[in-house]
Design a protein around this motif. Structure first.
Motif, mmCIF file in Angstrom:
data_model
loop_
_atom_site.group_PDB
_atom_site.id
_atom_site.type_symbol
_atom_site.label_atom_id
_atom_site.label_comp_id
_atom_site.label_asym_id
_atom_site.label_seq_id
_atom_site.Cartn_x
_atom_site.Cartn_y
_atom_site.Cartn_z
ATOM 1 N N TRP A 91 83.988 28.172 46.461
ATOM 2 C CA TRP A 91 84.270 26.702 46.191
ATOM 3 C C TRP A 91 83.412 26.341 45.275
ATOM 4 N N LEU A 92 83.952 25.701 44.137
ATOM 5 C CA LEU A 92 83.415 25.346 42.878
ATOM 6 C C LEU A 92 83.227 23.664 42.912
ATOM 7 N N SER A 93 82.127 23.153 42.469
ATOM 8 C CA SER A 93 82.056 21.684 42.405
ATOM 9 C C SER A 93 81.133 21.503 41.031
ATOM 10 N N ASP A 94 81.684 20.920 40.201
ATOM 11 C CA ASP A 94 80.724 20.652 39.126
ATOM 12 C C ASP A 94 79.889 21.634 38.385
ATOM 13 N N GLY A 95 80.891 22.817 38.573
ATOM 14 C CA GLY A 95 80.349 24.056 37.580
ATOM 15 C C GLY A 95 79.451 24.846 38.408
ATOM 16 N N ARG A 96 79.284 24.698 39.638
ATOM 17 C CA ARG A 96 78.464 25.353 40.434
ATOM 18 C C ARG A 96 79.224 25.912 41.789
ATOM 19 N N ILE A 97 78.798 26.977 42.259
ATOM 20 C CA ILE A 97 79.413 27.506 43.588
ATOM 21 C C ILE A 97 78.575 26.669 44.698
ATOM 22 N N VAL A 98 79.333 26.039 45.554
ATOM 23 C CA VAL A 98 78.775 25.198 46.655
ATOM 24 C C VAL A 98 79.029 26.001 47.968
ATOM 25 N N ASP A 99 79.907 27.050 48.109
ATOM 26 C CA ASP A 99 80.279 27.636 49.274
ATOM 27 C C ASP A 99 80.951 29.098 48.863
ATOM 28 N N GLY A 100 80.454 29.918 49.500
ATOM 29 C CA GLY A 100 81.263 31.303 49.205
ATOM 30 C C GLY A 100 80.684 32.401 48.651
#
Ligand code: ADP
Ligand code: MG
Length: 220
Positions: free
Chosen positions: A211-220
């Protein structure tokens, strides 16, 4: 050895005084035979990530390795050679040449890689249900047919790595199912597959979801 490794990728875009941090330290690996899905809201950096991973774009920092070979910080001509050898790519903007028919597009891809194989070409068009549209030009194809032709081009050389940006975004459920079968078939031949998608159906078939959010991996 992983089929693909990305370490701490950063990518910034500047428009006037505005800076967008499209990728802020993204790392991931994809193993042979694995299907990995990248998910996340629009603008979260999925397409930028796939562009950097295929060497179509150069990250501002970080490293990409393909089958143990560094792809980043090389001249474009070398990146292109590595890309032709290892990658099949489906971009959101499409990968079909408008002046070539569906069949000619797939054949051309094989020729580019020095892997012209008329039997595989016929098999591919048949298995992706495009034989009857083989002589159609891209403008004459429906959304679903375009998606299938784009995938046929990406799969032309049976690449070790398939990278596809929202490959089922504009297709009906039946077509998506058939495209998913092609992704899953790659597991059997130890091919790696990395997909950006909004599709739950596709993500369910993945071995892992990042999961990406705002250019960062947030999960996975
Ligand atoms: P996604 O594919 O998840 O929708 P993108 O990777 O396309 O996200 O975009 C991530 C961010 O980077 C967005 O804010 C987008 O506007 C910006 N961006 C992407 N490509 C460019 C570009 N060529 N020039 C400027 N900004 C860009
Ligand atoms: Mg995108």
């Amino acid at each position: 050895m992983s089929a693909l490794e990305a370490h701490e990728l950063y990518r910034f875009f500047h428009i006037g005084d505005d800076e967008t941090a499209a990728l802020r330290g993204v790392s991931l690996t994809v193993s042979s035979g694995e299907i990995v899905a990248v998910m996340g809201p629009s603008g979260s950096g999925k397409s930028t990530l796939l562009s950097c991973i295929t060497g179509l774009d150069e990250p501002d920092a970080g490293r990409v390795e393909v089958a143990g070979k560094r792809l980043t910080r090389r001249p474009e001509v070398e990146r292109a050679r590595i890309r032709a050898r290892y990658f099949g790519i489906v971009l959101q903007a499409g990968n079909l040449f408008p002046h070539l028919t569906a069949e000619q597009n797939v054949r051309f891809q094989m020729q580019l890689a020095g892997k012209l194989d008329e039997r595989r070409l016929a098999f591919l068009l048949d298995s992706i249900e495009l034989s009857h549209r083989a002589s159609a030009f891209p403008t004459e194809l429906s959304g679903g047919e375009t998606a299938r032709a784009s995938l046929a081009v990406a799969l032309a050389t049976d690449p070790p790595l398939l990278v596809a940006d929202e490959p089922t975004a504009e297709v009906d459920e039946g077509t998506e199912k058939r495209l998913i079968e092609h992704f899953e078939a790659r597991r059997m031949s130890a091919r790696a597959t990395l997909l950006a998608t909004h599709s739950e159906a596709l993500a369910r078939k993945a071995d892992r979801v990042i999961w990406l959010s705002d250019g960062r991996i947030v999960d996975g």
